[in-house]
Design a protein around this motif. Structure first.
Motif, mmCIF file in Angstrom:
data_model
loop_
_atom_site.group_PDB
_atom_site.id
_atom_site.type_symbol
_atom_site.label_atom_id
_atom_site.label_comp_id
_atom_site.label_asym_id
_atom_site.label_seq_id
_atom_site.Cartn_x
_atom_site.Cartn_y
_atom_site.Cartn_z
ATOM 1 N N VAL A 59 0.872 -1.194 0.000
ATOM 2 C CA VAL A 59 0.000 0.000 0.000
ATOM 3 C C VAL A 59 0.904 1.237 0.000
ATOM 4 O O VAL A 59 2.018 1.186 0.495
ATOM 5 C CB VAL A 59 -0.943 0.051 1.231
ATOM 6 C CG1 VAL A 59 -2.070 -0.940 1.110
ATOM 7 C CG2 VAL A 59 -0.196 -0.145 2.538
ATOM 8 N N ASN A 60 0.408 2.324 -0.572
ATOM 9 C CA ASN A 60 1.206 3.550 -0.542
ATOM 10 C C ASN A 60 0.342 4.799 -0.502
ATOM 11 O O ASN A 60 -0.860 4.749 -0.706
ATOM 12 C CB ASN A 60 2.193 3.596 -1.716
ATOM 13 C CG ASN A 60 1.503 3.638 -3.048
ATOM 14 O OD1 ASN A 60 0.334 4.013 -3.153
ATOM 15 N ND2 ASN A 60 2.205 3.252 -4.080
ATOM 16 N N GLY A 61 0.975 5.889 -0.196
ATOM 17 C CA GLY A 61 0.285 7.173 -0.167
ATOM 18 C C GLY A 61 1.293 8.271 -0.408
ATOM 19 O O GLY A 61 2.466 8.106 -0.094
ATOM 20 N N ASN A 62 0.849 9.374 -1.009
ATOM 21 C CA ASN A 62 1.789 10.476 -1.195
ATOM 22 C C ASN A 62 1.098 11.829 -1.069
ATOM 23 O O ASN A 62 -0.120 11.930 -1.128
ATOM 24 C CB ASN A 62 2.522 10.353 -2.537
ATOM 25 C CG ASN A 62 1.652 10.691 -3.709
ATOM 26 O OD1 ASN A 62 0.439 10.554 -3.649
ATOM 27 N ND2 ASN A 62 2.250 11.144 -4.769
ATOM 28 N N ALA A 63 1.876 12.844 -0.856
ATOM 29 C CA ALA A 63 1.357 14.206 -0.764
ATOM 30 C C ALA A 63 2.458 15.183 -1.147
ATOM 31 O O ALA A 63 3.609 14.995 -0.781
ATOM 32 C CB ALA A 63 0.865 14.497 0.652
ATOM 33 N N VAL A 64 2.089 16.186 -1.924
ATOM 34 C CA VAL A 64 3.037 17.242 -2.285
ATOM 35 C C VAL A 64 2.610 18.503 -1.557
ATOM 36 O O VAL A 64 1.453 18.902 -1.625
ATOM 37 C CB VAL A 64 3.034 17.502 -3.810
ATOM 38 C CG1 VAL A 64 3.973 18.645 -4.150
ATOM 39 C CG2 VAL A 64 3.430 16.265 -4.566
ATOM 40 N N MET A 65 3.514 19.085 -0.817
ATOM 41 C CA MET A 65 3.174 20.250 -0.018
ATOM 42 C C MET A 65 4.124 21.397 -0.373
ATOM 43 O O MET A 65 5.322 21.184 -0.549
ATOM 44 C CB MET A 65 3.317 19.862 1.457
ATOM 45 C CG MET A 65 2.475 20.623 2.422
ATOM 46 S SD MET A 65 0.713 20.316 2.243
ATOM 47 C CE MET A 65 0.602 18.673 2.884
ATOM 48 N N ALA A 66 3.552 22.591 -0.491
ATOM 49 C CA ALA A 66 4.372 23.764 -0.818
ATOM 50 C C ALA A 66 4.376 24.750 0.331
ATOM 51 O O ALA A 66 3.454 24.765 1.147
ATOM 52 C CB ALA A 66 3.830 24.440 -2.067
ATOM 53 N N VAL A 91 5.802 22.235 7.332
ATOM 54 C CA VAL A 91 5.366 21.849 5.980
ATOM 55 C C VAL A 91 5.743 20.395 5.693
ATOM 56 O O VAL A 91 4.948 19.605 5.184
ATOM 57 C CB VAL A 91 5.985 22.796 4.927
ATOM 58 C CG1 VAL A 91 5.667 22.316 3.522
ATOM 59 C CG2 VAL A 91 5.482 24.204 5.122
ATOM 60 N N ILE A 92 6.970 20.037 6.054
ATOM 61 C CA ILE A 92 7.444 18.672 5.817
ATOM 62 C C ILE A 92 6.663 17.686 6.692
ATOM 63 O O ILE A 92 6.250 16.619 6.233
ATOM 64 C CB ILE A 92 8.968 18.583 6.077
ATOM 65 C CG1 ILE A 92 9.685 19.548 5.134
ATOM 66 C CG2 ILE A 92 9.470 17.178 5.878
ATOM 67 C CD1 ILE A 92 11.163 19.709 5.402
ATOM 68 N N PRO A 137 9.772 26.404 -2.976
ATOM 69 C CA PRO A 137 10.088 25.019 -2.678
ATOM 70 C C PRO A 137 8.833 24.216 -2.357
ATOM 71 O O PRO A 137 7.942 24.712 -1.662
ATOM 72 C CB PRO A 137 10.981 25.106 -1.440
ATOM 73 C CG PRO A 137 11.278 26.528 -1.225
ATOM 74 C CD PRO A 137 10.325 27.332 -1.996
ATOM 75 N N SER A 138 8.763 23.030 -2.903
ATOM 76 C CA SER A 138 7.692 22.130 -2.513
ATOM 77 C C SER A 138 8.303 20.746 -2.370
ATOM 78 O O SER A 138 9.278 20.422 -3.048
ATOM 79 C CB SER A 138 6.569 22.126 -3.543
ATOM 80 O OG SER A 138 7.075 21.784 -4.799
ATOM 81 N N ILE A 139 7.767 19.957 -1.477
ATOM 82 C CA ILE A 139 8.344 18.641 -1.281
ATOM 83 C C ILE A 139 7.271 17.565 -1.408
ATOM 84 O O ILE A 139 6.095 17.816 -1.148
ATOM 85 C CB ILE A 139 9.067 18.504 0.082
ATOM 86 C CG1 ILE A 139 8.060 18.544 1.220
ATOM 87 C CG2 ILE A 139 10.132 19.538 0.275
ATOM 88 C CD1 ILE A 139 8.323 17.442 2.193
ATOM 89 N N GLU A 140 7.701 16.409 -1.813
ATOM 90 C CA GLU A 140 6.796 15.287 -1.884
ATOM 91 C C GLU A 140 7.179 14.276 -0.816
ATOM 92 O O GLU A 140 8.352 13.927 -0.690
ATOM 93 C CB GLU A 140 6.852 14.600 -3.240
ATOM 94 C CG GLU A 140 5.711 13.618 -3.390
ATOM 95 C CD GLU A 140 6.022 12.387 -4.185
ATOM 96 O OE1 GLU A 140 7.184 12.147 -4.514
ATOM 97 O OE2 GLU A 140 5.067 11.656 -4.471
ATOM 98 N N ALA A 141 6.193 13.847 -0.058
ATOM 99 C CA ALA A 141 6.417 12.754 0.879
ATOM 100 C C ALA A 141 5.724 11.532 0.316
ATOM 101 O O ALA A 141 4.598 11.608 -0.168
ATOM 102 C CB ALA A 141 5.858 13.085 2.251
ATOM 103 N N MET A 142 6.434 10.421 0.318
ATOM 104 C CA MET A 142 5.891 9.181 -0.235
ATOM 105 C C MET A 142 6.066 8.120 0.842
ATOM 106 O O MET A 142 7.154 7.958 1.383
ATOM 107 C CB MET A 142 6.683 8.863 -1.502
ATOM 108 C CG MET A 142 6.804 7.413 -1.800
ATOM 109 S SD MET A 142 5.304 6.870 -2.534
ATOM 110 C CE MET A 142 5.726 5.201 -2.954
ATOM 111 N N VAL A 143 4.989 7.471 1.178
ATOM 112 C CA VAL A 143 5.009 6.493 2.262
ATOM 113 C C VAL A 143 4.507 5.169 1.707
ATOM 114 O O VAL A 143 3.509 5.139 0.996
ATOM 115 C CB VAL A 143 4.093 6.962 3.419
ATOM 116 C CG1 VAL A 143 4.074 5.965 4.547
ATOM 117 C CG2 VAL A 143 4.540 8.312 3.939
#
Lengths: 152, 109
Positions: A59-66, A91-92, A137-143
Motif C-alpha cells: 500500500v502507498n500514499g503520497n502528498a506534495v506540499m508547498a 510543511v514537511i 520550494p515544494s516537497i513530496e512525501a511518499m510512504v
C-alpha cells in the motif's frame, strides 16, 4: 512597487497560510485518532500472532506540499542567522503525516489489520515552475508499506 | 484477489506463503515532466502554500505506471509475486522527475 507586491504577497501568505495550516493540522489529528486501531510499524515482521495471515499487499500514499510566501520570507531571514527553520519543519511534517494517512486509508479500504515495513521517502520537486525561475520550494512525501490481513 | 493477480510487498518474504522460485530483480521507471496547466495552478497555489493536488496526482500516476511496467516484466518471467519492493524518486532535469521502482520477482506456492 516591487516591495509593495512582496509585502502584499507575504501578508496574504501569512493569513491564508496559517489558516490553512491550522485546519490541516486539525484534520490530521482527527484522522490519526481514527487510525489507532490500524497498527503501523516499520518492523520487518509483525509481532507474534497465533492467527494465520490471509494476505499481504503493498500500500502507498503520497502528498506534495508547498510553502507559502510568508514562510519563504521567514526562511530567507533565517538563512542569514542560521538555526531552526520551524516554518519549513511544519510543511514537511504535514506532508509526511498526510501521506501516511492516505496509505492507512488505502489499507483500511482493503480490510487490512496492520501495516508492516513502513518506508518514508521525501523528494524535493520545487524550484522553477513554469514562468518563474525560482519557484517556491515544494516537497513530496511518499510512504509505503505492506498491509497484512489475518484470517478470522 | 484474483488467481493471476501479482502479489506485491516490500517485505523480504510474503507472510503466509513460501517462496519456491526466484527470478531476480525486475524494475520499472518513468520520467514525467510537469504539465503547463497543472504548473500554472501550482504557481498560483504557491502564494498561499499548502498541498499541490495536481502534483500529488501526477506523481501518483507516474508511480502506478512504473509499478505496472515492473509487474509486466515480472509476468514475462513467469513470476506471481514481487518482494522487497523499493521506490525512489530523482529529479533528472528542471521540472522533470524520474520515478523508479524495483523488486525481486519470485514464485510463491
Amino acid at each position: 512597487m516591487e516591495l509593495l507586491i512582496l509585502a502584499i504577497m507575504v501578508t496574504i501568505g501569512y493569513f491564508a497560510g496559517s489558516h490553512a495550516e491550522k485546519t490541516h493540522y486539525a484534520s490530521i489529528i482527527e484522522r490519526e485518532k481514527a487510525f489507532t486501531k490500524l497498527p503501523t510499524t516499520n518492523l520487518k515482521h509483525p509481532p507474534q500472532d497465533p492467527r494465520e495471515v490471509e494476505w499481504a499487499q503493498l500500500v502507498n500514499g503520497n502528498a506534495v506540499m508547498a510553502v507559502d510566501y510568508f514562510k519563504l520570507f521567514v526562511a530567507s531571514l533565517r538563512n542569514m542567522f542560521g538555526g531552526r527553520m520551524s516554518a519549513y519543519e511544519s510543511v514537511i511534517d504535514r506532508a509526511r503525516r498526510e501521506a501516511t494517512l492516505r496509505m492507512q486509508e488505502m489499507a483500511r479500504k482493503q480490510g487490512a489489520d496492520m501495516i508492516i515495513n513502513l518506508r518514508i521517502e521525501t523528494a524535493s520537486i520545487g524550484g522553477g515552475t513554469a514562468g518563474q525561475k525560482n519557484g517556491l520550494p515544494s516537497i513530496e512525501a511518499m510512504v509505503y508499506g505492506t498491509a497484512v490481513r489475518y484470517r478470522r | 484477489m484474483g488467481k493471476d493477480s501479482m502479489i506485491l510487498t516490500n517485505t523480504e518474504t510474503i507472510l503466509g506463503k513460501n517462496i519456491v522460485e526466484m527470478y531476480g530483480v525486475v524494475n520499472g521507471s518513468t520520467v514525467r515532466a510537469k504539465h503547463v496547466g497543472r504548473d500554472l495552478m501550482a504557481s498560483l497555489k504557491n502564494i498561499v502554500g499548502g498541498e499541490l493536488k495536481g502534483y500529488t496526482e501526477l506523481l501518483q500516476e507516474a508511480r502506478d505506471e512504473a509499478t505496472q511496467r515492473m509487474i509486466a516484466e515480472a509476468r514475462k518471467l513467469g513470476a506471481n509475486a514481487i518482494v522487497n519492493i523499493r521506490y525512489s524518486t530523482s529529479s533528472v532535469a528542471q521540472g522533470a522527475a524520474e520515478i523508479y521502482v524495483y523488486g525481486t520477482a519470485v514464485k510463491v506456492g
